[in-house]
Scaffold this motif. Structure first.
Motif, PDB file in Angstrom:
ATOM      1  N   THR A 182      -2.648   3.755   5.704  1.00  0.00           N
ATOM      2  CA  THR A 182      -3.422   3.431   6.593  1.00  0.00           C
ATOM      3  C   THR A 182      -3.603   2.102   7.235  1.00  0.00           C
ATOM      4  O   THR A 182      -3.403   1.150   8.322  1.00  0.00           O
ATOM      5  N   THR A 190      -1.424   1.472  15.068  1.00  0.00           N
ATOM      6  CA  THR A 190      -2.536   0.763  15.683  1.00  0.00           C
ATOM      7  C   THR A 190      -3.239  -0.193  16.923  1.00  0.00           C
ATOM      8  O   THR A 190      -3.261   0.133  17.954  1.00  0.00           O
ATOM      9  N   THR A 194      -3.567  -0.296  20.915  1.00  0.00           N
ATOM     10  CA  THR A 194      -4.863  -1.261  21.211  1.00  0.00           C
ATOM     11  C   THR A 194      -4.322  -2.129  21.922  1.00  0.00           C
ATOM     12  O   THR A 194      -5.089  -1.942  23.311  1.00  0.00           O
ATOM     13  N   ASN A 208     -11.532   3.488  22.472  1.00  0.00           N
ATOM     14  CA  ASN A 208     -11.751   3.729  20.620  1.00  0.00           C
ATOM     15  C   ASN A 208     -11.027   5.040  20.598  1.00  0.00           C
ATOM     16  O   ASN A 208     -10.414   5.908  19.812  1.00  0.00           O
ATOM     17  N   ASP A 209     -10.880   6.342  21.832  1.00  0.00           N
ATOM     18  CA  ASP A 209      -9.863   6.990  21.665  1.00  0.00           C
ATOM     19  C   ASP A 209      -8.210   6.800  21.169  1.00  0.00           C
ATOM     20  O   ASP A 209      -7.906   7.972  21.098  1.00  0.00           O
ATOM     21  N   ARG A 211      -7.294   4.278  19.291  1.00  0.00           N
ATOM     22  CA  ARG A 211      -7.494   4.189  18.224  1.00  0.00           C
ATOM     23  C   ARG A 211      -7.210   4.874  17.419  1.00  0.00           C
ATOM     24  O   ARG A 211      -6.756   5.247  15.925  1.00  0.00           O
ATOM     25  N   SER A 212      -7.848   6.181  18.102  1.00  0.00           N
ATOM     26  CA  SER A 212      -7.828   7.540  16.919  1.00  0.00           C
ATOM     27  C   SER A 212      -6.394   7.774  16.786  1.00  0.00           C
ATOM     28  O   SER A 212      -6.378   8.848  15.885  1.00  0.00           O
ATOM     29  N   PHE A 215      -4.547   6.401  14.955  1.00  0.00           N
ATOM     30  CA  PHE A 215      -4.817   6.643  13.388  1.00  0.00           C
ATOM     31  C   PHE A 215      -3.910   8.037  12.834  1.00  0.00           C
ATOM     32  O   PHE A 215      -3.309   7.731  11.966  1.00  0.00           O
ATOM     33  N   GLU A 216      -3.804   8.559  13.796  1.00  0.00           N
ATOM     34  CA  GLU A 216      -3.144  10.061  13.315  1.00  0.00           C
ATOM     35  C   GLU A 216      -1.649   9.726  13.634  1.00  0.00           C
ATOM     36  O   GLU A 216      -0.698  10.280  12.754  1.00  0.00           O
ATOM     37  N   HIS A 268      -1.996  16.394  11.404  1.00  0.00           N
ATOM     38  CA  HIS A 268      -2.221  15.263  11.911  1.00  0.00           C
ATOM     39  C   HIS A 268      -1.234  15.189  13.419  1.00  0.00           C
ATOM     40  O   HIS A 268      -1.862  14.609  14.036  1.00  0.00           O
ATOM     41  N   LYS A 271      -3.604  16.973  15.624  1.00  0.00           N
ATOM     42  CA  LYS A 271      -4.918  16.039  15.921  1.00  0.00           C
ATOM     43  C   LYS A 271      -5.405  14.742  16.614  1.00  0.00           C
ATOM     44  O   LYS A 271      -5.690  14.588  17.629  1.00  0.00           O
ATOM     45  N   PHE A 275      -6.856  13.518  20.382  1.00  0.00           N
ATOM     46  CA  PHE A 275      -7.634  12.389  20.219  1.00  0.00           C
ATOM     47  C   PHE A 275      -7.322  11.959  22.083  1.00  0.00           C
ATOM     48  O   PHE A 275      -7.611  11.307  23.523  1.00  0.00           O
TER      49      PHE A 275
END
Lengths: 298, 298
Positions: A182, A190, A194, A208-209, A211-212, A215-216, A268, A271, A275
């Motif tokens: 991570t 990430t 962003t 935010n979405d 960013r998620s 992350f995946e 992942h 996911k 997002f």
């Protein structure tokens, strides 16, 4: 390997542009020529330019011109490059070869490699602070710098690198492995996304979405790297496969088995797409990039 | 040694505050504890805190509260600290002792020292981007970051360090020596003053005059260091005197003789005061600091 023709053209175009712009930023600096050479050497040493691609694809998804993001994309790729130069040092991973070429310190010596890394890191912040597009406000620049610094500093990339070093020759839990990836790799990937969103004037919810999503994507990227280290073609990858195993590195295939790692990769991926679906943008390129990360062979 | 009582109290106060605030910024970070320890170790390793003093004194000269400048002062001192950690590495100056204590890599190992330096550098930009005073605008933050990055990057401190390494074991001209000192030490001292002025909302003309003042001050600082290396008290200085000579370093006393170096010191002091006189501020503290730099015994 890239089945999506739009993505292939996009990646080609931005790779060429980034590889032209990064050295030209450095070459016009007034600084000792050896330092410039050492900085440019590693900037020109190749790579997939994934971070610039993610940033510029995000920008494009919002309907903005990619030209708005090139300085920022160069800055992120410079930070990625500095991290490789320092990682390769004898005191760190002690790598002589990267992407088929001698590493920075093998060519310029350790002192110059340390300083070239320091200079690339520092210059990347200068570059962001100097972005000259009229559309980019000082507020946006401060947000960009904050994202970039957090992603690459002690709570980001450097923290992940420390956790990685401390985990060497130990059998790690999956949680520890996720922590390492991570931060060591994921945070800067990430930030690419962003920062693209910040440049596009996205809302906090959209950021935010994304960013998620990112992350995946970051975890997918690392799991795929681990899988390629087991079953990839060493010529395409540019380093010996099986090296993680030899270095006693904890990897997803070690912890979950190869099939388990592949299942995790697809988990992942699903996911990530969920997002991404929340954000009201043209998703074509980012979806294609997501598939590309899963399917790439190097 | 500090004859001016106002300056003595000011330096004491800000030293205490800076030495409290810097570690507390790091200690609240969520990152592996070894990395935090290594960062804090060097931040706590002492020093005169000249850069924070210059920044906060400049702010005060404009009638602004010093509280406005503490984050920025911490950021500059963190960058100075990272540069010392990297300079001390075996591949660079290979120093085991600094200010009477083992250097960072002697305590934490080379890999951690490289990463602690990287983390301090990166975090300093995060810190500036996060300044929370209502009076500081995003425009000001971008200017601060730009000043800081230029002063410490390839055209600033890192460039000076490269020129220094390349000049080792060579007899340098005075011009080359001035280049090294201007960038290796001077640029960050200058940034301390210009960032103080930016925080105080100074005019471009005021910032320019203070930049010229700071340039002279930076050279004074280095000439005085060279003179102290010849005739100073090694216990007060915290390193062996005569070490420049032993390392075949080109210095002002080597190039101009001890008397010539002292004459040069006073020449720059006069110029510094002339530039300072152009700016319509309360000059008490900055004048006292100028005298202190000339008269200090360590």
């Amino acid at each position: 390997m890239i089945v999506n023709e739009e993505l292939r053209l996009f990646l080609e175009e931005i790779k060429e542009e980034i590889e032209k712009q990064m050295p030209s930023h450095i070459e016009r600096l007034s600084t000792p020529s050896t330092l410039k050479e050492a900085m440019v050497y590693s900037l020109k040493a190749g790579g997939k330019r994934v971070r610039p691609a993610l940033l510029l694809a995000t920008l494009k998804s919002f309907g903005k011109p990619v030209q708005l993001g090139y300085e920022m994309a160069c800055a992120i790729e410079m930070i990625h490059t500095y991290s490789l130069v320092h990682d390769d040092l004898p005191a760190m991973d002690n790598d002589d070869i990267r992407r088929g070429k001698p590493t920075n310190h093998k060519v310029y010596g350790e002192a110059m490699a340390i300083l070239a890394g320091d200079a690339l890191l520092t210059y990347s912040f200068e570059l962001v602070s100097m972005i000259a597009h009229n559309d980019i406000t000082p507020e946006q620049k401060v947000s960009l710098i904050s994202e970039l610094a957090k992603a690459s500093g002690p709570e980001g990339m450097v923290g992940g690198q420390v956790a990685d070093i401390e985990g060497e020759n130990q059998s790690l839990t999956l949680d520890h492995l996720v922590y390492i990836h991570t931060h060591k790799t994921g945070d800067l990937l990430t930030a690419a996304i962003t920062c693209g969103a910040i440049l596009a004037n996205a809302t906090p919810q959209e950021i935010n979405d994304l960013r998620s999503f990112a992350f995946e994507l970051g975890l997918m990227f690392q799991i795929k790297d681990d899988i390629l280290d087991v079953e990839g073609d060493s010529i395409k990858i540019g380093k010996l496969t099986g090296s993680d195993d030899e270095n006693n590195k904890s990897t997803y295939p070690n912890l979950l088995g190869l099939d388990g790692a592949k299942a995790k990769l697809h988990e992942h991926k699903d996911k990530a797409k969920d997002f991404l679906a929340k954000v009201n943008i043209d998703q074509t390129l980012l979806l294609a990039l997501t598939d590309y990360i899963v399917e790439r062979d190097h």
